[in-house]
Design a protein around this motif. Structure first.
Motif, PDB file in Angstrom:
ATOM      1  N   GLY A 144     -17.117 -38.241  31.232  1.00  0.00           N
ATOM      2  CA  GLY A 144     -18.556 -38.430  31.827  1.00  0.00           C
ATOM      3  C   GLY A 144     -19.363 -39.255  30.844  1.00  0.00           C
ATOM      4  N   ILE A 145     -20.728 -39.439  31.174  1.00  0.00           N
ATOM      5  CA  ILE A 145     -21.478 -40.295  30.124  1.00  0.00           C
ATOM      6  C   ILE A 145     -21.961 -39.221  28.885  1.00  0.00           C
ATOM      7  N   GLU A 146     -21.789 -38.169  29.153  1.00  0.00           N
ATOM      8  CA  GLU A 146     -22.101 -37.135  28.098  1.00  0.00           C
ATOM      9  C   GLU A 146     -20.946 -37.139  27.033  1.00  0.00           C
ATOM     10  N   ALA A 147     -19.830 -37.819  27.210  1.00  0.00           N
ATOM     11  CA  ALA A 147     -18.952 -38.107  26.111  1.00  0.00           C
ATOM     12  C   ALA A 147     -19.146 -39.190  25.456  1.00  0.00           C
ATOM     13  N   ARG A 171     -23.195 -40.286  25.223  1.00  0.00           N
ATOM     14  CA  ARG A 171     -24.249 -39.625  24.506  1.00  0.00           C
ATOM     15  C   ARG A 171     -24.286 -38.808  23.439  1.00  0.00           C
ATOM     16  N   GLU A 172     -23.084 -37.661  23.536  1.00  0.00           N
ATOM     17  CA  GLU A 172     -23.201 -36.612  22.406  1.00  0.00           C
ATOM     18  C   GLU A 172     -22.803 -37.281  21.193  1.00  0.00           C
ATOM     19  N   ARG A 176     -25.221 -37.010  17.613  1.00  0.00           N
ATOM     20  CA  ARG A 176     -24.677 -36.431  16.474  1.00  0.00           C
ATOM     21  C   ARG A 176     -24.798 -37.434  15.318  1.00  0.00           C
ATOM     22  N   GLY A 186     -30.620 -40.148  26.602  1.00  0.00           N
ATOM     23  CA  GLY A 186     -30.651 -40.257  27.999  1.00  0.00           C
ATOM     24  C   GLY A 186     -30.857 -41.365  28.702  1.00  0.00           C
ATOM     25  N   ARG A 208     -27.881 -44.162  31.190  1.00  0.00           N
ATOM     26  CA  ARG A 208     -27.678 -43.639  32.457  1.00  0.00           C
ATOM     27  C   ARG A 208     -26.435 -43.363  32.928  1.00  0.00           C
TER      28      ARG A 208
END
Length: 400
Positions: free
Chosen positions: A234-237, A239-240, A244, A254, A257
């Motif tokens: 997912g895109i959080e992989a 963004r995170e 960091r 964010g 998208r």
């Protein structure tokens, strides 16, 4: 036609300008309708800036919006590590210029268009070679009007690392392997962000951040072939780790998208054992695809173009046959810089990038400022800024 060049990138465009400037009839084919594509890093190093100066284009280049980087910094969890300073380089250009490559190509092709022997065909995709009597005598291309041929004394493939003409000539590059691919994307830049362009390295992660004034151009390194794994997370992989690595971008991640907002560079590192056939020559990425390490790909391609013009402009202008031994002389001249540069890239890939992505690299063991060591300061500045065996324009202009 004396010379036809497939590929309107840095190698093809600069060679076409130099040949036209020397009075050689030259046609440059570009398969797209413009130069407005995502070229990612877009670094113009001092070696290329010196070539532009020798061509009388330095003042015009300076008018193009760009940002100058006078050194290179690695940002680790323990603090900044100064890797190189270019300020003391000879030649008057002690910096790397970050400029959109379409602006660079427009500058070069506009200068070439002032010479009557230069011809540019856009939306013209070279797809095959014309062969007669065991030699290449030109190429075939497609445009909106159909199929066409251009016959030429010399056909040059400058059509990139996936070169169609190289394939048609039966030349296969040697794969030197790279341990990473690169995910490129942009995020807005704010006035209180840090000013420099830098490499960020942390446990299991690496990222290059390029200051483009109004936005950050970001390159997140992933293990070779790892993009599908990243997407499945997912895109959080994405963004995170960005948040960091660069916490001050945390409120902006964010704006990524989805994966439609990124592009992926499948990194290739390879070179041809043989760059030529009778009547045919490969230069730039068609002869040697470079890793993004040191950002020298554009500049090595330009050096190929300058060396080719110095060697070939006279015979092409006179109409004398160009023996394959002459083309091999060019390969011999440019192979040494290619070998040394790729060896250095492989060293960084194997000693820094591969361990960093597998959590086995500890930057805390490095000195805080490598530029305080005189020998390292000189060598890194010359290698990054000028490269191995920098070329200079020797062919006079017909206007002179």
């Amino acid at each position: 036609m004396s010379c036809v060049i497939a590929g309107g990138g840095p190698a093809g465009a600069v060679l076409a300008l130099l040949l036209a400037r020397a009075g050689v009839e030259v046609t440059l084919l570009e398969k797209h309708g413009d130069f407005l594509r995502d070229f990612r890093g877009d670094t113009i190093h001092p070696s290329t800036l010196q070539v532009l100066d020798e061509l009388g284009l330095a003042a015009e280049f300076e008018k193009i919006p760009h940002r100058k980087a006078y050194g290179l910094t690695m940002v680790s969890d323990a603090g900044d590590i100064r890797l190189a300073s270019l300020r003391d380089l000879p030649g008057g250009f002690g910096y790397i210029a970050f400029v959109p490559q379409w602006d660079f190509l427009t500058l070069v092709t506009s200068a070439a268009a002032t010479y009557p022997t230069f011809h540019l065909k856009m939306n013209a995709e070279a797809h095959d070679l014309i062969r007669e009597d065991g030699a290449v005598r030109g190429l075939r291309y497609r445009d909106g009007d159909g199929e066409h041929e251009i016959r030429a004394d010399l056909t040059i493939a400058a059509d990139g690392r996936h070169s169609t003409l190289r394939q048609r000539a039966g030349l296969v590059p040697q794969d030197l392997r790279a341990p990473m691919d690169v995910v490129w994307f942009r995020l807005p830049r704010q006035a209180d962000d840090r000013e420099d362009t830098f490499l960020r390295i942390s446990d299991g992660h690496m990222m290059v951040a390029i200051n483009r004034e109004t936005y950050w151009q970001l390159a997140y390194l992933i293990p070779k072939g790892g993009f599908d794994v990243l997407v499945r997370g997912g895109i959080e992989a994405l963004r995170e780790p960005v948040a960091r690595l660069l916490p001050w971008l945390g409120d902006r991640v964010g704006q990524i998208r989805g994966y439609e907002d990124v592009s992926v560079l499948t990194v290739a590192l390879n070179r041809l054992r043989r760059w030529h056939r009778p009547g045919f020559l490969c230069i730039g990425d068609a002869a040697h695809a470079m890793s993004p390490v040191f950002g020298v790909g554009i500049n090595l391609a330009v050096q190929d173009a300058v060396a080719a013009a110095n060697l070939l402009a006279g015979p092409l202008r006179s109409g004398a046959p160009i023996p394959e031994s002459t083309l091999h002389r060019l390969q011999r001249r440019r192979l040494f810089p290619t070998l040394v540069t790729q060896a250095a890239q492989r060293l960084v890939q194997n000693r820094v990038i591969r361990p960093a992505l597998s959590r086995r690299f500890n930057p805390s063991r490095l000195p805080r400022d490598l530029t305080r060591i005189p020998v390292i300061k000189r060598l890194t500045a010359r290698f990054i800024g000028l490269g191995i065996r920098p070329e200079h324009v020797e062919v006079p202009s017909v206007r002179s």
